[in-house]
Design an enzyme around this catalytic site. Sequence first.
Site, PDB file in Angstrom:
ATOM      1  N   ARG A   1       0.850  -1.201   0.000  1.00  0.00           N
ATOM      2  CA  ARG A   1       0.000   0.000   0.000  1.00  0.00           C
ATOM      3  C   ARG A   1       0.884   1.248   0.000  1.00  0.00           C
ATOM      4  NH1 ARG A   1      -0.818  -2.312   4.955  1.00  0.00           N
ATOM      5  NH2 ARG A   1      -3.026  -2.714   4.582  1.00  0.00           N
TER       6      ARG A   1
ATOM      7  N   ASN B   1      10.992   0.066   2.538  1.00  0.00           N
ATOM      8  CA  ASN B   1       9.846   0.951   2.744  1.00  0.00           C
ATOM      9  C   ASN B   1       8.993   0.576   3.954  1.00  0.00           C
ATOM     10  OD1 ASN B   1       7.974   3.111   1.562  1.00  0.00           O
ATOM     11  ND2 ASN B   1       6.601   1.339   1.675  1.00  0.00           N
TER      12      ASN B   1
ATOM     13  N   TYR C   1      10.306   7.556  16.403  1.00  0.00           N
ATOM     14  CA  TYR C   1      10.232   7.624  14.940  1.00  0.00           C
ATOM     15  C   TYR C   1      11.390   8.450  14.380  1.00  0.00           C
ATOM     16  CZ  TYR C   1       8.109   8.363  10.313  1.00  0.00           C
ATOM     17  OH  TYR C   1       7.859   8.403   8.961  1.00  0.00           O
TER      18      TYR C   1
END
Length: 256
Positions: free
Chosen positions: A17, A91, A159
Amino acid sequence: MNFGLNEKVSVITGGARGIGLADAFALGSEGSKIILIDIDDTTAKEAVRQLKINNISAHYYQADTADESQVLKVAKQIEEDHGHCDVLVNNSGIGVKPAYLLRDMPLSAWERMIDVHLKSTFLWSRAMIPLMEKNNFGRIINMSSMNFTGGGRPGVSHYSSAKAAIAGLTQTLAKEVGNLGITVNAIAPGYVSTELIAQFTPEMMQVLINQNPVGRTCTPEEVAALVTFLCSNQAAFINGELICMDGGRRDFYWGN
């Protein structure tokens, strides 16, 4: 322009996705053979179906991209089925919800973020480099973020740390494998119109759009276009770079 990607074998982690799927369509449109790696079986199979409808050669292997045993198993299967690897797009990722200030962050949240982003990049790069050496050609594209290049922001230290480490890994690995015909580069996107920002309120979206000089978010297809160029013959001398793709503003902050 011929990018020289016809018949190249491209492995895309987190490819079912968003940016990963856009990468698959972009590389596939250049004739590349697409291999998707994802943990979501249903979504990945649908992605393969969509790619094949568009006459793109596509295959899928299910794996937790941060699990070493699963990575090694799938890497062996890729070698048996396809012989080699030409392109690796690291990714895999997860969002930052819920956000935590560092002092409140559970260790489990920190570890999972580091695993999915950084550890998976390490594992897949390590596994695919030997398959790239076979043809003395390889392109590794890693995903960093404006949450590193923009100096970070409160609530996403896990993150931002993972994305900063990916940038460092990119620069170091590029020096290790450049003489093998393998280049390694990273992209630091700004906010991209994917499911990860679909959870933002309209008010939040308006704030980030107002702050950006271009006045909008990035699209997955724009990121995929850059990925495709970096994988091309024309980009053979671009190595160890962190390329910002943020519309001209990296220091986004909710309070502005």
